[in-house]
Design an enzyme around this catalytic site. Structure first.
Site, PDB file in Angstrom:
ATOM      1  N   HIS A 147      -2.781  -0.905   4.899  1.00  0.00           N
ATOM      2  CA  HIS A 147      -2.100   0.306   5.377  1.00  0.00           C
ATOM      3  C   HIS A 147      -2.710   0.818   6.688  1.00  0.00           C
ATOM      4  CE1 HIS A 147       0.305   1.013   1.661  1.00  0.00           C
ATOM      5  NE2 HIS A 147      -0.711   0.391   1.094  1.00  0.00           N
ATOM      6  N   TYR A 207     -10.638   3.944  -3.492  1.00  0.00           N
ATOM      7  CA  TYR A 207     -10.353   4.771  -2.311  1.00  0.00           C
ATOM      8  C   TYR A 207     -11.553   5.597  -1.861  1.00  0.00           C
ATOM      9  CZ  TYR A 207      -5.492   3.368  -2.870  1.00  0.00           C
ATOM     10  OH  TYR A 207      -4.336   2.634  -2.968  1.00  0.00           O
ATOM     11  N   ASN A 239       4.111   4.246  -2.683  1.00  0.00           N
ATOM     12  CA  ASN A 239       4.801   3.310  -1.790  1.00  0.00           C
ATOM     13  C   ASN A 239       6.296   3.593  -1.813  1.00  0.00           C
ATOM     14  OD1 ASN A 239       2.554   1.861  -0.948  1.00  0.00           O
ATOM     15  ND2 ASN A 239       2.781   0.256  -2.491  1.00  0.00           N
TER      16      ASN A 239
HETATM   17 FE1  HDE Z   1      -3.894   1.131  -1.984  1.00  0.00          FE
HETATM   18  N1  HDE Z   1      -5.547   1.181  -0.828  1.00  0.00           N
HETATM   19  N2  HDE Z   1      -4.818  -0.087  -3.293  1.00  0.00           N
HETATM   20  N3  HDE Z   1      -2.182   0.952  -3.099  1.00  0.00           N
HETATM   21  N4  HDE Z   1      -2.922   2.312  -0.709  1.00  0.00           N
HETATM   22  C1  HDE Z   1      -5.691   1.843   0.332  1.00  0.00           C
HETATM   23  O1  HDE Z   1      -7.540   3.181   0.954  1.00  0.00           O
HETATM   24  C2  HDE Z   1      -6.134  -0.334  -3.320  1.00  0.00           C
HETATM   25  C3  HDE Z   1      -2.042   0.272  -4.260  1.00  0.00           C
HETATM   26  C4  HDE Z   1      -1.670   2.822  -0.849  1.00  0.00           C
HETATM   27  O2  HDE Z   1      -1.985   6.457   4.356  1.00  0.00           O
HETATM   28  C5  HDE Z   1      -7.104   1.837   0.848  1.00  0.00           C
HETATM   29  O3  HDE Z   1      -7.905   4.770   2.534  1.00  0.00           O
HETATM   30  C6  HDE Z   1      -6.487  -1.127  -4.471  1.00  0.00           C
HETATM   31  C7  HDE Z   1      -0.836   0.643  -4.938  1.00  0.00           C
HETATM   32  C8  HDE Z   1      -1.331   3.617   0.301  1.00  0.00           C
HETATM   33  O4  HDE Z   1      -4.170   6.375   4.301  1.00  0.00           O
HETATM   34  C9  HDE Z   1      -7.877   1.104  -0.256  1.00  0.00           C
HETATM   35  C10 HDE Z   1      -5.314  -1.352  -5.128  1.00  0.00           C
HETATM   36  C11 HDE Z   1      -0.251   1.571  -4.127  1.00  0.00           C
HETATM   37  C12 HDE Z   1      -2.449   3.558   1.131  1.00  0.00           C
HETATM   38  C13 HDE Z   1      -6.765   0.747  -1.224  1.00  0.00           C
HETATM   39  C14 HDE Z   1      -4.275  -0.693  -4.388  1.00  0.00           C
HETATM   40  C15 HDE Z   1      -1.101   1.744  -2.984  1.00  0.00           C
HETATM   41  C16 HDE Z   1      -3.426   2.752   0.471  1.00  0.00           C
HETATM   42  C17 HDE Z   1      -7.267   1.317   2.238  1.00  0.00           C
HETATM   43  C18 HDE Z   1      -5.096  -2.154  -6.406  1.00  0.00           C
HETATM   44  C19 HDE Z   1       1.077   2.298  -4.331  1.00  0.00           C
HETATM   45  C20 HDE Z   1      -2.593   4.198   2.497  1.00  0.00           C
HETATM   46  C21 HDE Z   1      -7.529   2.523   3.120  1.00  0.00           C
HETATM   47  C22 HDE Z   1      -5.721  -1.583  -7.549  1.00  0.00           C
HETATM   48  C23 HDE Z   1       1.088   3.168  -5.498  1.00  0.00           C
HETATM   49  C24 HDE Z   1      -3.013   5.616   2.411  1.00  0.00           C
HETATM   50  C25 HDE Z   1      -7.673   3.632   2.218  1.00  0.00           C
HETATM   51  C26 HDE Z   1      -3.061   6.202   3.794  1.00  0.00           C
HETATM   52  C27 HDE Z   1      -4.704   2.492   0.983  1.00  0.00           C
HETATM   53  C28 HDE Z   1      -7.031   0.084  -2.348  1.00  0.00           C
HETATM   54  C29 HDE Z   1      -2.929  -0.762  -4.767  1.00  0.00           C
HETATM   55  C30 HDE Z   1      -0.747   2.643  -1.933  1.00  0.00           C
HETATM   56  C31 HDE Z   1      -8.712  -0.063   0.195  1.00  0.00           C
HETATM   57  C32 HDE Z   1      -7.859  -1.595  -4.840  1.00  0.00           C
HETATM   58  C33 HDE Z   1      -0.334   0.135  -6.293  1.00  0.00           C
HETATM   59  C34 HDE Z   1      -0.024   4.353   0.552  1.00  0.00           C
HETATM   60  O5  HDE Z   1      -8.783   1.963  -0.886  1.00  0.00           O
END
Ligand code: HDE
Length: 694
Positions: A76, A363, A149
């Protein structure tokens, strides 16, 4: 000599003029507050001599510049954001004690960031990709982050697979490409070996991942969450964001062309909509249900690869989000905002969804490496708008200066007349919902996936079969496109085997598009079910595909000799309908209209091809049209509008240009008088005549 120095300081050697001030209040300073006398020239020993190490003005400026970037988000990375508010329609006190959901009409400030997932921060806005939809509510009882999402399901069921998924999707490790594209071997290798991703793949290959603008996407919390009321009763909930602007997507060819013409298309659109006061709005909806309802479903509500169709459980709209202010500073706000699904307020709680549970760790952890300090919550965009009081202290970039000795608890310093600091609040503090026995939540420690998570195909089938035929064709063609970029044939074949389980006809169409035989179905853990279809999932010809010019942009092509009255009439009509008219001419300085007046253009034809607008009006004179017939950009402008199924309004004199562009008359190709009512939609029936889809 003094005169010579004066000359060099006021007018640089390159001839540039310098803006100086004698006003102390407006003085340029170093970060230590020292006023800077010259911001153009380094300190040198002699006119043509070496630069001196003692030039602290230079060294500080370059030092700061060298460290201006911070690590981009690992996923993202590319995003844009806006401030706004959430307004509650009616009290939800029966199901939650969350303060923001108590009083009808209550407004809660918020910050929303939209993103793509796979590309780096400098990639384009319009790849085929999932869009992140992250909302930070600054409630009176602390920050609540709903980090979702634009697709209601996810690729994997367990957080431990996330690094593998992302590694496979991002650019390949040895060659460093492709950027922001899943159309390559490693992604499809992983996916073809991961049947649980099949439902998400249906969404990812659908038109959902090539949205027209960010204002036209839905949002989903994905996981099942809990709402908890004052009596401690828990209700399961799925969160939905519904765009008031309607759902809209692009045609793949259009998305590709937008990427070249304007890599910032979607962030520019958001910025411009807010600038002109056309504030985008979404309604927040919930699907609320209890354990008995959950037990009645043919899948596990803890499984993030499943939806509850709206036809099975309607979405109750509980409030609206309005985005009405673009950030002042992209870095300070959009780049530094730190979302975390673990940020919940009293009245909102988690479930045991194993994907959600992994996110609760990730996060917070990622913010430390991005923002460099455990004090990232003090950055204004992350700071709660309610009191924050605790005994956490110090750390890099600490901004607070707490007074007194009380930096531990319990303490008795208040008895001595000193400040004792804050205390825990058993009555109103956050209390985790004590999940009941009998929900399968206790037992041995196991690395295991429950059998209730093992149906990977039935909802993929439900999704594909629910779509409009045009969308089905787009989806099949997207699969052909992506798999055609996969060099390893065995991966394509394995993927086709998975698709047979989804729908044999879909698999056949994709196999045909690849000129490969349809293989046998891959093994499925459980029999695939034919679930009731959900027309609510459609974009094309669906209930949320709005036919209106409101919020849409029309390109009005003019040239020398165009009729000013015709231009005015069409522009007025577009604006009266809530649309935005952009005057496009061969030269940005303008065109000399009939009668001799010069009309300035908003954009040059070569820089504003029609993929950037929603419909076109071609207002040309005979003379203007003749000149444009030899202009590839003009022919392409019309050809693309037609190929992207957009409405075309035109003056009779423009007919030769339409002919050269291969435009064939249909309901969307109209004279100027009929244009506006026809302009707010796409002409899906035209598609089979302009491209071959799988
Ligand atoms: Fe994320 N995801 N994600 N994700 N995600 C990040 O956090 C992660 C997942 C989502 O505008 C990171 O600050 C893992 C699902 C958005 O700043 C990180 C898993 C969904 C954003 C991270 C998921 C998301 C992130 C990278 C599996 C939809 C951007 C930078 C367990 C419900 C937020 C940050 C923004 C961002 C990890 C799966 C949505 C690395 C480990 C499911 C919208 O922490």
């Amino acid at each position: 000599m003094p005169n010579k120095h004066k000359l060099v300081n006021d007018i640089g050697a390159g001839g540039e003029t310098h803006q100086t001030t004698s006003d102390t209040a407006n003085a340029l300073t170093t970060n230590q507050g020292i006023r800077v006398s010259d911001n153009q020239n380094q300190l040198k020993s002699g006119e043509r001599g070496p630069v001196l190490l003692e030039d602290f003005v230079l060294r500080e400026k370059i030092f700061h510049f060298d460290h201006e970037r911070i690590p981009e988000r690992i996923v993202h990375a590319r995003g844009t954001a806006a401030h706004g508010f959430f307004e509650l329609y009616e009290s939800l006190s029966d199901i939650t004690k969350a303060d923001l959901f108590q009083r009808a009409g209550e407004k809660t400030p918020l910050f929303t960031r939209f993103s793509t997932v796979a590309g780096g921060a400098g990639s384009v806005d319009t790849p085929r990709d999932v869009r992140g939809f992250a909302v930070k509510f600054y409630t009176k009882e602390g920050n609540w982050d709903l980090v979702g999402n634009n697709i209601p399901v996810f690729f994997i069921q367990d957080a431990i697979k996330f690094p593998d998924l992302i590694h496979s999707a991002k650019m390949e490790a040895d060659r460093g490409y492709p950027q922001a594209a899943t159309a390559h071997d490693t992604f499809w290798d992983f996916i073809s070996l991961m049947p649980e991703s099949t439902h998400m793949i249906m969404w990812a290959m659908s038109d959902r991942t090539i949205p027209r603008t960010l204002r036209n996407i839905e949002g989903f919390g994905i996981h099942t969450f809990r709402l908890v009321n004052a009596e401690g009763k828990s209700t399961f909930v799925k969160f939905h964001w519904k765009p008031k602007q309607g759902l809209q997507s692009t045609i793949w060819d259009e998305a590709v062309k937008i990427a070249g013409a304007d890599p910032d298309f979607q962030r520019r659109d958001l910025f411009e909509a807010i600038e002109r006061g056309d504030f985008p709005e979404w309604e927040l909806g919930i699907q609320a249900f209890d354990q008995a309802f959950a037990d009645s479903l043919p899948f596990d509500v803890l499984d993030p690869t499943k939806i509850i169709p709206e036809e099975v459980l309607p979405v109750r709209l509980i409030g609206r989000m309005v985005l009405d202010r673009y950030p002042d500073n992209f870095f300070a706000e959009t780049e530094q905002v730190a979302f975390c699904p673990a940020n919940v307020v009293p009245g909102v709680d988690f479930t045991n969804d194993p994907l959600l549970q992994g996110r609760l760790f990730s996060y917070l952890d990622t913010q430390k490496s991005r923002l460099g300090t455990a004090n990232f919550h003090q950055i204004p965009i992350n700071a709660p708008k309610c009191p924050v009081m605790n005994f956490q202290r110090d750390g890099q970039m600490q901004m607070l200066q707490p007074k007194g000795r009380a930096n531990y608890e319990p303490n008795s310093l208040a008895d001595q007349g000193e400040a004792g600091g804050p205390r825990e609040c058993p009555a109103t503090g956050f209390k985790t919902f004590p999940s009941a026995d009998g929900e399968g939540e206790q037992g041995d420690k196991l690395r295991i996936r429950p059998a209730s998570f093992s149906d990977h195909y039935s909802q993929a089938r439900l999704f594909f079969r629910s779509l409009d035929p045009a969308e089905q064709a787009h989806l099949a063609s997207a699969l052909v496109f992506e798999l055609s970029k996969v060099a390893v044939e065995a991966i394509r074949e394995r993927m086709l085997g998975n698709l047979v389980n989804v729908d044999p006809e879909l698999a056949g169409r994709v196999a045909d598009g690849l000129a490969m035989p349809t293989p046998k179905a891959s093994p499925s853990a459980v029999p695939v079910q034919d679930l009731d279809l959900s027309p609510a999932l459609r974009i094309v010809r669906g209930a949320r595909e709005l036919h209106t010019l409101k919020g849409r942009v029309v390109g009005v092509l003019i040239a020398d000799g165009s009729d000013p009255d015709a231009i005015k009439t069409v522009v007025d009509a577009i604006e009266a309908d809530g649309g935005v008219a952009r005057i496009i001419a061969p030269k940005v300085g303008g065109a000399k209209l009939k009668g001799g007046k010069l009309m300035k253009a908003d954009a040059q034809l070569a820089g504003m091809p029609s993929p950037l607008v929603d419909a076109i009006a071609v207002v040309l004179s005979e003379e203007g049209c003749a000149a444009l017939l030899n202009e590839a950009a003009a022919v392409q402008f019309v050809m693309d509008a037609f190929g992207h199924l957009k409405a075309i309004g035109f003056t009779p004199e423009a007919q030769p240009l339409l002919d050269k562009a291969g435009v064939v008359p249909d309901d969307g190709v109209v004279g100027l008088a009929a244009f506006v009512p026809a302009a707010g939609k796409r002409y899906w029936d035209r598609e089979p005549s302009v491209r071959t889809l799988a």
